[in-house]
Design a protein around this motif. Structure first.
Motif, mmCIF file in Angstrom:
data_model
loop_
_atom_site.group_PDB
_atom_site.id
_atom_site.type_symbol
_atom_site.label_atom_id
_atom_site.label_comp_id
_atom_site.label_asym_id
_atom_site.label_seq_id
_atom_site.Cartn_x
_atom_site.Cartn_y
_atom_site.Cartn_z
ATOM 1 N N ALA A 1 3.721 2.215 4.764
ATOM 2 C CA ALA A 1 4.245 3.573 4.692
ATOM 3 C C ALA A 1 3.313 4.568 5.416
ATOM 4 C CB ALA A 1 4.199 4.237 3.260
ATOM 5 N N THR A 2 4.129 5.438 6.140
ATOM 6 C CA THR A 2 3.571 6.357 7.097
ATOM 7 C C THR A 2 4.033 7.829 6.692
ATOM 8 O OG1 THR A 2 3.655 4.495 8.691
ATOM 9 C CG2 THR A 2 3.141 6.915 9.403
ATOM 10 N N ALA A 3 3.045 8.727 6.692
ATOM 11 C CA ALA A 3 3.421 10.163 6.525
ATOM 12 C C ALA A 3 2.848 10.984 7.957
ATOM 13 C CB ALA A 3 2.688 10.600 5.315
ATOM 14 N N ARG A 4 3.471 11.772 8.466
ATOM 15 C CA ARG A 4 3.097 12.498 9.543
ATOM 16 C C ARG A 4 3.084 14.104 9.425
ATOM 17 N NH1 ARG A 4 5.323 11.189 15.661
ATOM 18 N NH2 ARG A 4 3.996 12.425 16.729
ATOM 19 N N SER A 5 1.968 14.551 9.924
ATOM 20 C CA SER A 5 1.653 16.057 9.621
ATOM 21 C C SER A 5 2.930 16.843 9.986
ATOM 22 C CB SER A 5 0.585 16.535 10.248
ATOM 23 O OG SER A 5 0.563 16.458 11.797
ATOM 24 N N ILE B 1 -0.791 14.532 13.596
ATOM 25 C CA ILE B 1 -1.389 13.226 13.124
ATOM 26 C C ILE B 1 -0.512 12.490 12.164
ATOM 27 C CG2 ILE B 1 -3.313 12.834 11.588
ATOM 28 C CD1 ILE B 1 -4.485 15.623 12.020
ATOM 29 N N SER B 2 -0.750 11.083 12.056
ATOM 30 C CA SER B 2 0.136 10.441 10.917
ATOM 31 C C SER B 2 -1.034 9.429 10.547
ATOM 32 C CB SER B 2 1.154 9.497 11.745
ATOM 33 O OG SER B 2 0.826 8.705 12.848
ATOM 34 N N VAL B 3 -0.654 9.024 9.226
ATOM 35 C CA VAL B 3 -1.449 8.179 8.746
ATOM 36 C C VAL B 3 -0.501 6.895 8.006
ATOM 37 C CG1 VAL B 3 -2.898 7.771 6.426
ATOM 38 C CG2 VAL B 3 -3.214 9.742 7.831
ATOM 39 N N THR B 4 -0.910 5.760 8.223
ATOM 40 C CA THR B 4 -0.169 4.447 7.819
ATOM 41 C C THR B 4 -0.904 3.831 6.806
ATOM 42 O OG1 THR B 4 1.111 4.254 9.977
ATOM 43 C CG2 THR B 4 1.008 2.334 8.551
ATOM 44 N N VAL B 5 -0.234 3.496 5.619
ATOM 45 C CA VAL B 5 -1.091 2.667 4.484
ATOM 46 C C VAL B 5 -0.305 1.376 4.381
ATOM 47 C CG1 VAL B 5 -2.042 4.733 3.686
ATOM 48 C CG2 VAL B 5 0.004 4.069 2.524
ATOM 49 N N GLY B 6 -1.085 0.524 3.608
ATOM 50 C CA GLY B 6 -0.442 -0.756 3.170
ATOM 51 C C GLY B 6 0.195 -0.490 1.868
ATOM 52 N N ILE B 7 0.997 -1.119 1.464
ATOM 53 C CA ILE B 7 1.779 -1.054 0.262
ATOM 54 C C ILE B 7 1.004 -0.892 -0.972
ATOM 55 C CG2 ILE B 7 2.302 -3.248 -0.730
ATOM 56 C CD1 ILE B 7 4.806 -0.780 -0.151
ATOM 57 N N GLN B 8 -0.255 -1.176 -0.892
ATOM 58 C CA GLN B 8 -1.353 -1.086 -2.050
ATOM 59 C C GLN B 8 -2.129 0.255 -1.847
ATOM 60 O OE1 GLN B 8 -3.012 -4.420 -3.584
ATOM 61 N NE2 GLN B 8 -1.230 -5.446 -3.704
ATOM 62 N N GLY B 9 -1.953 0.825 -0.672
ATOM 63 C CA GLY B 9 -2.407 2.176 -0.640
ATOM 64 C C GLY B 9 -3.573 2.020 0.442
ATOM 65 N N GLU B 10 -4.098 0.963 0.939
ATOM 66 C CA GLU B 10 -5.147 0.930 1.775
ATOM 67 C C GLU B 10 -4.863 1.505 3.158
ATOM 68 O OE1 GLU B 10 -2.934 -2.639 2.515
ATOM 69 O OE2 GLU B 10 -3.173 -1.539 0.724
ATOM 70 N N LEU C 1 -1.972 13.645 3.971
ATOM 71 C CA LEU C 1 -1.120 12.618 4.554
ATOM 72 C C LEU C 1 -1.526 11.066 3.812
ATOM 73 C CD1 LEU C 1 -1.566 13.270 8.141
ATOM 74 C CD2 LEU C 1 0.298 13.741 6.770
ATOM 75 N N ILE C 2 -2.882 10.997 3.547
ATOM 76 C CA ILE C 2 -2.968 9.960 2.846
ATOM 77 C C ILE C 2 -2.289 9.597 1.709
ATOM 78 C CG2 ILE C 2 -4.879 8.385 1.907
ATOM 79 C CD1 ILE C 2 -6.659 9.265 4.113
ATOM 80 N N GLY C 3 -2.479 10.653 0.751
ATOM 81 C CA GLY C 3 -1.594 10.845 -0.602
ATOM 82 C C GLY C 3 -0.416 10.682 -0.662
ATOM 83 N N ARG C 4 0.362 11.367 0.612
ATOM 84 C CA ARG C 4 1.802 11.402 0.767
ATOM 85 C C ARG C 4 2.246 9.811 0.977
ATOM 86 N NH1 ARG C 4 2.804 15.686 5.213
ATOM 87 N NH2 ARG C 4 4.325 14.213 5.382
ATOM 88 N N ALA C 5 1.468 8.973 2.112
ATOM 89 C CA ALA C 5 1.870 7.767 2.438
ATOM 90 C C ALA C 5 1.528 6.919 1.175
ATOM 91 C CB ALA C 5 0.855 7.362 3.543
ATOM 92 N N GLN C 6 0.537 7.020 0.578
ATOM 93 C CA GLN C 6 0.469 6.195 -0.654
ATOM 94 C C GLN C 6 1.512 6.054 -1.833
ATOM 95 O OE1 GLN C 6 -3.888 7.401 -1.752
ATOM 96 N NE2 GLN C 6 -4.611 5.486 -0.620
ATOM 97 N N THR C 7 1.778 7.580 -1.861
ATOM 98 C CA THR C 7 2.971 7.775 -2.818
ATOM 99 C C THR C 7 4.359 7.347 -2.544
ATOM 100 O OG1 THR C 7 2.180 9.831 -3.693
ATOM 101 C CG2 THR C 7 4.514 9.700 -3.826
ATOM 102 N N GLU C 8 4.675 7.211 -0.922
ATOM 103 C CA GLU C 8 5.997 6.716 -0.663
ATOM 104 C C GLU C 8 5.696 5.022 -0.779
ATOM 105 O OE1 GLU C 8 7.498 5.895 3.764
ATOM 106 O OE2 GLU C 8 6.817 7.854 3.578
ATOM 107 N N GLY C 9 4.427 4.621 -0.238
ATOM 108 C CA GLY C 9 4.273 2.968 -0.792
ATOM 109 C C GLY C 9 4.393 2.578 -2.028
ATOM 110 N N ALA C 10 3.837 3.461 -3.049
ATOM 111 C CA ALA C 10 3.913 3.297 -4.346
ATOM 112 C C ALA C 10 5.667 3.171 -4.799
ATOM 113 C CB ALA C 10 3.164 4.156 -5.305
ATOM 114 N N GLU C 11 6.369 4.115 -4.193
ATOM 115 C CA GLU C 11 7.823 4.106 -4.580
ATOM 116 C C GLU C 11 8.587 3.224 -4.100
ATOM 117 O OE1 GLU C 11 8.689 8.202 -3.428
ATOM 118 O OE2 GLU C 11 7.667 9.189 -5.008
ATOM 119 N N ALA C 12 8.043 2.578 -2.955
ATOM 120 C CA ALA C 12 8.865 1.543 -2.272
ATOM 121 C C ALA C 12 8.379 0.342 -3.011
ATOM 122 C CB ALA C 12 8.332 1.353 -0.768
ATOM 123 N N ALA C 13 7.275 0.020 -3.620
ATOM 124 C CA ALA C 13 6.949 -0.995 -4.428
ATOM 125 C C ALA C 13 7.717 -0.856 -5.818
ATOM 126 C CB ALA C 13 5.352 -1.000 -4.637
#
Length: 165
Positions: A58-62, A67-76, A102-114
């Motif tokens: 999951a990726t979030a962009r400012s 800036i963009s941040v990409t996290v794995g589905i487990q939030g890493e 951005l990390i928080g938004r990407a982690q939330t998106e990943g958690a919702e996808a899971a």
């Protein structure tokens, strides 16, 4: 227990499994086979979802797209990318807050996808468990066997009677 075959000759004692199968017949075997099939299918579906999610990110962009941040589905955090030089103009506090957001938004998106990926499987394990426990035809078939074997649960000392009887 010695059994007599169809020819009238005595046969050796039957195994507990043979006795069990003769009491309950093939219906129980069919139901147990069905339960095992359901469990295997559920485990396979879980493994498929886990495999799929392991490959997703999951990726979030400012808002300013700098800036963009990409996290794995487990939030890493897997990647922090600076798309232009604008971040250099940010004071350290603002840059830090932006990254945390951005990390928080990407982690939330990943958690919702899971959560969405597992949604079709919710309750299936409970259904299988229920079919294995009370209220199922298997339970109804096992009830007489449980009743017949209650005395076998006693400790050897208690079964002997120790001279009381």
């Amino acid at each position: 227990m010695t059994e007599h075959g169809t020819d009238g000759r005595a046969q050796g004692p039957r195994t507990a499994r043979e006795q069990f199968e003769s009491i309950l017949g093939s219906s129980l075997q069919e139901q147990m086979g069905d339960i095992q099939r359901q469990v295997r299918e559920h485990v396979q579906k879980l493994a498929d979802v886990q495999r799929e999610l392991a490959e997703r990110t999951a990726t979030a962009r400012s808002k300013d797209r700098a800036i963009s941040v990409t996290v794995g589905i487990q939030g890493e955090v897997q990647e922090i990318k600076f798309h232009n030089e604008d971040y250099r103009q940010m004071d350290p506090v603002r840059l830090g807050r932006t990254l945390v957001e951005l990390i928080g938004r990407a982690q939330t998106e990943g958690a919702e996808a899971a959560r969405a990926a597992y949604e079709p499987l919710r309750g299936k394990g409970a259904d299988v468990r229920r079919s294995m426990l009370a209220g199922s035809p298997v339970e109804d078939m096992l009830a007489p066997l449980r009743e017949m074997t209650k005395g076998y649960r006693l400790a050897p000392k208690e079964r002997r009677g120790d001279g009381d009887g």
